[in-house]
Scaffold this motif. Structure first.
Motif, mmCIF file in Angstrom:
data_model
loop_
_atom_site.group_PDB
_atom_site.id
_atom_site.type_symbol
_atom_site.label_atom_id
_atom_site.label_comp_id
_atom_site.label_asym_id
_atom_site.label_seq_id
_atom_site.Cartn_x
_atom_site.Cartn_y
_atom_site.Cartn_z
ATOM 1 N N THR A 124 -1.490 5.079 1.593
ATOM 2 C CA THR A 124 -2.604 5.516 0.640
ATOM 3 C C THR A 124 -2.210 6.010 -0.687
ATOM 4 O O THR A 124 -1.429 7.021 -0.591
ATOM 5 C CB THR A 124 -3.810 6.384 1.270
ATOM 6 N N PHE A 125 -2.593 5.361 -1.604
ATOM 7 C CA PHE A 125 -2.211 6.065 -2.924
ATOM 8 C C PHE A 125 -3.506 6.242 -3.832
ATOM 9 O O PHE A 125 -4.618 5.821 -3.690
ATOM 10 C CB PHE A 125 -1.146 5.004 -3.807
ATOM 11 N N VAL A 130 -1.900 1.896 -9.391
ATOM 12 C CA VAL A 130 -2.775 0.705 -9.703
ATOM 13 C C VAL A 130 -2.245 0.117 -10.981
ATOM 14 O O VAL A 130 -2.171 -0.991 -11.045
ATOM 15 C CB VAL A 130 -4.297 1.122 -10.006
ATOM 16 N N LYS A 131 -1.995 0.947 -11.972
ATOM 17 C CA LYS A 131 -1.260 0.534 -13.184
ATOM 18 C C LYS A 131 0.037 -0.189 -13.072
ATOM 19 O O LYS A 131 0.476 -1.200 -14.195
ATOM 20 C CB LYS A 131 -1.275 1.665 -14.141
ATOM 21 N N LYS A 132 0.713 -0.190 -11.947
ATOM 22 C CA LYS A 132 1.969 -0.962 -11.724
ATOM 23 C C LYS A 132 1.949 -2.158 -10.884
ATOM 24 O O LYS A 132 3.069 -2.826 -10.869
ATOM 25 C CB LYS A 132 3.010 0.141 -11.195
ATOM 26 N N LEU A 158 -6.049 3.292 -3.357
ATOM 27 C CA LEU A 158 -5.201 1.974 -3.176
ATOM 28 C C LEU A 158 -4.599 2.407 -1.837
ATOM 29 O O LEU A 158 -4.017 3.200 -1.430
ATOM 30 C CB LEU A 158 -4.439 1.750 -4.069
ATOM 31 N N ARG A 159 -4.816 1.390 -0.601
ATOM 32 C CA ARG A 159 -4.305 1.471 0.425
ATOM 33 C C ARG A 159 -3.517 0.106 0.802
ATOM 34 O O ARG A 159 -4.084 -0.972 0.713
ATOM 35 C CB ARG A 159 -5.478 1.632 1.692
ATOM 36 N N HIS A 165 -1.312 -6.505 3.003
ATOM 37 C CA HIS A 165 -2.851 -6.409 2.843
ATOM 38 C C HIS A 165 -3.077 -5.223 2.014
ATOM 39 O O HIS A 165 -2.519 -4.126 2.098
ATOM 40 C CB HIS A 165 -3.553 -6.541 4.235
ATOM 41 N N VAL A 166 -4.074 -5.413 0.914
ATOM 42 C CA VAL A 166 -4.428 -4.555 0.326
ATOM 43 C C VAL A 166 -5.631 -4.131 0.177
ATOM 44 O O VAL A 166 -6.518 -4.920 0.055
ATOM 45 C CB VAL A 166 -3.831 -4.632 -1.121
ATOM 46 N N LEU A 167 -6.364 -2.804 -0.003
ATOM 47 C CA LEU A 167 -7.434 -2.357 -0.059
ATOM 48 C C LEU A 167 -7.769 -1.726 -1.471
ATOM 49 O O LEU A 167 -6.984 -0.574 -1.284
ATOM 50 C CB LEU A 167 -8.019 -1.554 1.127
ATOM 51 N N TYR A 168 -8.508 -1.930 -2.363
ATOM 52 C CA TYR A 168 -8.546 -1.507 -3.615
ATOM 53 C C TYR A 168 -9.917 -0.946 -3.783
ATOM 54 O O TYR A 168 -10.799 -1.995 -3.855
ATOM 55 C CB TYR A 168 -8.182 -2.512 -4.684
#
Length: 304
Positions: A124-125, A130-132, A158-159, A165-168
Motif C-alpha cells: 500500500t502506498f 501515483v505521479k510515477k 494505491l494498493r 492488480h491495482v486498487l486506486y
C-alpha cells in the motif's frame, strides 16, 4: 659460573611470571556458553526492518514507460469502478447543481507493476507513487467544481498486488450540474446524475465499467436533506459520442429526490395563510379610521 646460573634462573622466573598473567586474563568459557553466544549472533532479524532497497526498485518503476497505458497497442484495458457516497451536502435550486462527497475507487491490472512475493500480500502506498505510474484519467462530466481532500495529506491510496492488480482510491468532493423541472413545485421530484468518463481514452483503449453492477454503489444510511427525501440511488452506463474524438464509456450515478411538502407547509404556506387572515381584521375596523385600515393592510402586504 655462579653469576651466570643466577642470571639464567632470574630470566626463567620472569618468563614463568608473564605466562601466568596471560592465563589469568583469559576467561574460561564452557561449550554451552559458546553455543549460546553463537545462537545470539546468528538470530534472524525482521526483514521488513532491515530492507535497504527502494520499493520503487521492487516495482521496477524506472524500467518502464508509464506514459502509455498497460498493454499498449492491444485490446482495451478494463477498468472497474465502484463508489461509496459519504454525504450529499447540498441541493441548490438557484444554481441548479448539487454537491456530493464520495470515495472513488478504480481497479485494473498492470503487469509492469507485478513483483515477486512468497506471502502473496499487497503493498500500500500514498499519493506520491501515483505521479510515477499510469492511472485512469477519469473525470466528472458537467462538473462545476471538484477537489481531492488534502488534510492532513492527500486522501489518495494505491494498493498493488503481486500479480499486477491495482486498487486506486481517493476521496473527492464534487459540485455538478443538475437540470431541474419546477413545474410541479412544491410537489416535484428531481432526478440528478453524476457522470464519470475517461477524458483521453476512447472505448478502443479503455473500457470503463461498474465493477459489481448496482452493488458497486454504496451509500451511507445517515444521508438526509432538509427539503428533500432521497428515494433511491442506482447506476447505469452507456456510450457517449463526440464528433471530433469518438466513442467513450460513461458511467452514471443516478439518484431521485422528492421534495418534503410538510417542510413547505410550515415554512411558506402556513405563515402566508396567517398573514392573509390578519389582513381581514381591517374589515372590522371603523371605516372612518382610514389611517388604521390602510396601515394594517400595507403592513401585512410588506410582511409577505
Amino acid at each position: 659460573m655462579p653469576y651466570f646460573a643466577k642470571l639464567l634462573l632470574l630470566t626463567l622466573c620472569l618468563v614463568l611470571l608473564v605466562e601466568s598473567r596471560k592465563h589469568r586474563r583469559r576467561r574460561w568459557t564452557s561449550p554451552l556458553e559458546v553455543q549460546r553466544a553463537s545462537h545470539i549472533f546468528k538470530k534472524n532479524h525482521d526483514v521488513t526492518k532491515t530492507w535497504k532497497g527502494k520499493t520503487e526498485q521492487l516495482l521496477r518503476v524506472d524500467d518502464h514507460d508509464f506514459t502509455m497505458r498497460p498493454a499498449f497497442g492491444g485490446p482495451a484495458i478494463p477498468v472497474g469502478v465502484d463508489v461509496q457516497v459519504e454525504s450529499l451536502d447540498s441541493i441548490s435550486e438557484v444554481d441548479m447543481d448539487f454537491t456530493m462527497t464520495l470515495y472513488l475507487r478504480h481497479y485494473w491490472k498492470d503487469e509492469r507493476l507485478s513483483f515477486p512475493s512468497t506471502t502473496n500480500k499487497s503493498m500500500t502506498f500514498d499519493g506520491r507513487l501515483v505521479k510515477k505510474i499510469w492511472v485512469p484519467d477519469v473525470f466528472f462530466v458537467h462538473s462545476k467544481r471538484s477537489f481531492i481532500h488534502d488534510t492532513t495529506t492527500d486522501n489518495i491510496m494505491l494498493r498493488v498486488f503481486p500479480d499486477g492488480h491495482v486498487l486506486y482510491s481517493m476521496r473527492i468532493t464534487v459540485t455538478a450540474m443538475c437540470n431541474m423541472d419546477f413545474s410541479r413545485f412544491p410537489l416535484d421530484s428531481q432526478t440528478c446524475s453524476l457522470e464519470l468518463e475517461s477524458y483521453a481514452y476512447t472505448d478502443e483503449d479503455l473500457m470503463l465499467y461498474w465493477k459489481n453492477g448496482n452493488e458497486s454503489l454504496k451509500t451511507d444510511e445517515k444521508i438526509s436533506l432538509s427539503q428533500f427525501l432521497i428515494q433511491k440511488f442506482h447506476t447505469t452506463s452507456r456510450l457517449a459520442f463526440y464528433s471530433s474524438t469518438g466513442w467513450y464509456n460513461r458511467l452514471y450515478i443516478n439518484f431521485t429526490l422528492r421534495r418534503h411538502i410538510f417542510f413547505f407547509l410550515l415554512q411558506t404556506y402556513f405563515p402566508a395563510t396567517l398573514m392573509v387572515m390578519l389582513s381581514w381584521v381591517s374589515f372590522w375596523i371603523d371605516r372612518r379610521a382610514v389611517p388604521a385600515r390602510v396601515s394594517l393592510g400595507i403592513t401585512t402586504v410588506l410582511t409577505m
